[in-house]
Design a protein around this motif. Sequence first.
Motif, PDB file in Angstrom:
ATOM      1  N   LEU A 162       5.356  -3.473   1.140  1.00  0.00           N
ATOM      2  CA  LEU A 162       4.750  -2.937   2.352  1.00  0.00           C
ATOM      3  C   LEU A 162       4.153  -1.553   2.122  1.00  0.00           C
ATOM      4  N   ALA A 163       4.780  -0.777   1.261  1.00  0.00           N
ATOM      5  CA  ALA A 163       4.290   0.572   0.989  1.00  0.00           C
ATOM      6  C   ALA A 163       3.189   0.594  -0.063  1.00  0.00           C
ATOM      7  N   TYR A 164       3.363  -0.178  -1.131  1.00  0.00           N
ATOM      8  CA  TYR A 164       2.438  -0.112  -2.262  1.00  0.00           C
ATOM      9  C   TYR A 164       1.157  -0.926  -2.059  1.00  0.00           C
ATOM     10  N   VAL A 165       1.301  -2.171  -1.605  1.00  0.00           N
ATOM     11  CA  VAL A 165       0.151  -3.090  -1.582  1.00  0.00           C
ATOM     12  C   VAL A 165      -1.028  -2.569  -0.761  1.00  0.00           C
ATOM     13  N   PRO A 166      -0.823  -2.101   0.500  1.00  0.00           N
ATOM     14  CA  PRO A 166      -1.979  -1.612   1.262  1.00  0.00           C
ATOM     15  C   PRO A 166      -2.712  -0.464   0.567  1.00  0.00           C
ATOM     16  N   LEU A 167      -1.950   0.433  -0.060  1.00  0.00           N
ATOM     17  CA  LEU A 167      -2.569   1.566  -0.744  1.00  0.00           C
ATOM     18  C   LEU A 167      -3.333   1.100  -1.979  1.00  0.00           C
ATOM     19  N   ILE A 168      -2.756   0.156  -2.711  1.00  0.00           N
ATOM     20  CA  ILE A 168      -3.444  -0.391  -3.882  1.00  0.00           C
ATOM     21  C   ILE A 168      -4.725  -1.089  -3.467  1.00  0.00           C
ATOM     22  N   VAL A 169      -4.697  -1.815  -2.351  1.00  0.00           N
ATOM     23  CA  VAL A 169      -5.900  -2.494  -1.841  1.00  0.00           C
ATOM     24  C   VAL A 169      -6.978  -1.470  -1.497  1.00  0.00           C
ATOM     25  N   LEU A 170      -6.596  -0.378  -0.831  1.00  0.00           N
ATOM     26  CA  LEU A 170      -7.569   0.659  -0.479  1.00  0.00           C
ATOM     27  C   LEU A 170      -8.213   1.262  -1.721  1.00  0.00           C
ATOM     28  N   PHE A 171      -7.405   1.553  -2.727  1.00  0.00           N
ATOM     29  CA  PHE A 171      -7.943   2.139  -3.959  1.00  0.00           C
ATOM     30  C   PHE A 171      -8.830   1.131  -4.690  1.00  0.00           C
ATOM     31  N   THR A 172      -8.462  -0.138  -4.657  1.00  0.00           N
ATOM     32  CA  THR A 172      -9.271  -1.170  -5.304  1.00  0.00           C
ATOM     33  C   THR A 172     -10.631  -1.286  -4.625  1.00  0.00           C
ATOM     34  N   ILE A 173     -10.646  -1.245  -3.298  1.00  0.00           N
ATOM     35  CA  ILE A 173     -11.912  -1.271  -2.557  1.00  0.00           C
ATOM     36  C   ILE A 173     -12.768  -0.061  -2.932  1.00  0.00           C
ATOM     37  N   SER A 174     -12.102   1.094  -3.068  1.00  0.00           N
ATOM     38  CA  SER A 174     -12.813   2.322  -3.432  1.00  0.00           C
ATOM     39  C   SER A 174     -13.439   2.223  -4.821  1.00  0.00           C
ATOM     40  N   VAL A 175     -12.799   1.469  -5.723  1.00  0.00           N
ATOM     41  CA  VAL A 175     -13.345   1.279  -7.076  1.00  0.00           C
ATOM     42  C   VAL A 175     -14.726   0.639  -7.002  1.00  0.00           C
ATOM     43  N   PHE A 176     -14.883  -0.350  -6.127  1.00  0.00           N
ATOM     44  CA  PHE A 176     -16.147  -1.076  -6.019  1.00  0.00           C
ATOM     45  C   PHE A 176     -17.185  -0.343  -5.174  1.00  0.00           C
ATOM     46  N   LYS A 177     -16.728   0.588  -4.319  1.00  0.00           N
ATOM     47  CA  LYS A 177     -17.661   1.282  -3.431  1.00  0.00           C
ATOM     48  C   LYS A 177     -18.215   2.561  -4.034  1.00  0.00           C
ATOM     49  N   ASN A 178     -17.525   3.129  -5.016  1.00  0.00           N
ATOM     50  CA  ASN A 178     -17.913   4.443  -5.535  1.00  0.00           C
ATOM     51  C   ASN A 178     -18.363   4.388  -6.991  1.00  0.00           C
ATOM     52  N   ARG A 179     -18.891   5.488  -7.449  1.00  0.00           N
ATOM     53  CA  ARG A 179     -19.323   5.662  -8.831  1.00  0.00           C
ATOM     54  C   ARG A 179     -18.800   7.001  -9.350  1.00  0.00           C
ATOM     55  N   GLY A 180     -18.885   7.194 -10.638  1.00  0.00           N
ATOM     56  CA  GLY A 180     -18.512   8.476 -11.236  1.00  0.00           C
ATOM     57  C   GLY A 180     -17.038   8.796 -11.113  1.00  0.00           C
ATOM     58  N   PRO A 181     -16.700  10.095 -10.941  1.00  0.00           N
ATOM     59  CA  PRO A 181     -15.302  10.524 -10.888  1.00  0.00           C
ATOM     60  C   PRO A 181     -14.494   9.849  -9.779  1.00  0.00           C
ATOM     61  N   LYS A 182     -15.126   9.610  -8.616  1.00  0.00           N
ATOM     62  CA  LYS A 182     -14.407   8.976  -7.512  1.00  0.00           C
ATOM     63  C   LYS A 182     -13.963   7.566  -7.897  1.00  0.00           C
ATOM     64  N   ARG A 183     -14.841   6.861  -8.602  1.00  0.00           N
ATOM     65  CA  ARG A 183     -14.484   5.513  -9.036  1.00  0.00           C
ATOM     66  C   ARG A 183     -13.376   5.565 -10.087  1.00  0.00           C
ATOM     67  N   THR A 184     -13.465   6.532 -10.991  1.00  0.00           N
ATOM     68  CA  THR A 184     -12.458   6.663 -12.051  1.00  0.00           C
ATOM     69  C   THR A 184     -11.080   6.931 -11.472  1.00  0.00           C
ATOM     70  N   ARG A 185     -10.997   7.894 -10.534  1.00  0.00           N
ATOM     71  CA  ARG A 185      -9.674   8.218  -9.983  1.00  0.00           C
ATOM     72  C   ARG A 185      -9.134   7.073  -9.134  1.00  0.00           C
ATOM     73  N   ALA A 186     -10.016   6.363  -8.416  1.00  0.00           N
ATOM     74  CA  ALA A 186      -9.560   5.212  -7.633  1.00  0.00           C
ATOM     75  C   ALA A 186      -8.990   4.135  -8.553  1.00  0.00           C
ATOM     76  N   LEU A 187      -9.631   3.951  -9.710  1.00  0.00           N
ATOM     77  CA  LEU A 187      -9.156   2.970 -10.686  1.00  0.00           C
ATOM     78  C   LEU A 187      -7.798   3.388 -11.252  1.00  0.00           C
ATOM     79  N   LEU A 188      -7.660   4.668 -11.547  1.00  0.00           N
ATOM     80  CA  LEU A 188      -6.388   5.187 -12.057  1.00  0.00           C
ATOM     81  C   LEU A 188      -5.274   5.023 -11.022  1.00  0.00           C
TER      82      LEU A 188
END
Length: 254
Positions: A162-188
């Motif tokens: 309940l705590a991890y999955v929603p946050l991981i989903v948000l970061f995964t979405i951010s990976v596909f929406k962003n480029r550059g440093p924002k995409r890198t940190r979202a992936l990390l």
Amino acid sequence: MVIPIAGVSQFILGLVLLIAWVFIQQHRKRGNAPAIKSVAYFESYFIHFACFNFILAAPHLVLFFAPETFPVVMGIGYTVAHLFVFIALGYLSRMTVSLIPRIARFEKAVFVFWLAFGAVVGVLNTLFATLQNQPTFNFATGLTEFHIPDFIGIIFGNASLLAYVPLIVLFTISVFKNRGPKRTRALLFAFGMLIIMVAGPLHAVARDWQTYVSADLFNVIGVVLVAIGIIIQIDEGFSAKASNEVIQPSRSVE
């Protein structure tokens, strides 16, 4: 005396989390970085998760001078340690809610929910881990064996998801929406949190030292990935601050 594998394992992970927390704090304070809410929540998550590991490791010390007290001391440590887990998970959920504009106003309420949930589980742990079903130490294998009822294990597992999955989903979405440093940190963030979510429960089911070592290794990798992502986010804040200072000169220059 057999080395308490779980004690050493939890201490190492706690130390890694503490070092990551200190390093992130020092990096943020260098140059007076602007306040970033998600960074603050990650810091709180790291320090409470570190407390969980240190408290869970500490009872193993009694094995060296009063081993007969281990079940009681470990039972108490188990219950107290898991209170910090729920605080840490609460900060993750608070971060998740704060990143979604439509529900951001409920972030404090979500955190209060986790505190209340943790208190209820704390009562259950007191009954079924401290007073009954106390942990034991296997002197033949060096492993700490927990005997909590299955339903408590199910509660922990679902709470973690309940705590991890929603946050991981948000970061995964951010990976596909962003480029550059924002995409890198979202992936990390996404990979780091996923690794921690999967590797953490391995300690509870470990039946040999190899499993403990593997769990520790993956947990350390996850923590390092998240820490690097936080550093990148802090550096983005430095860059944004520097750009604003160049674009908007101070009054003294005017």
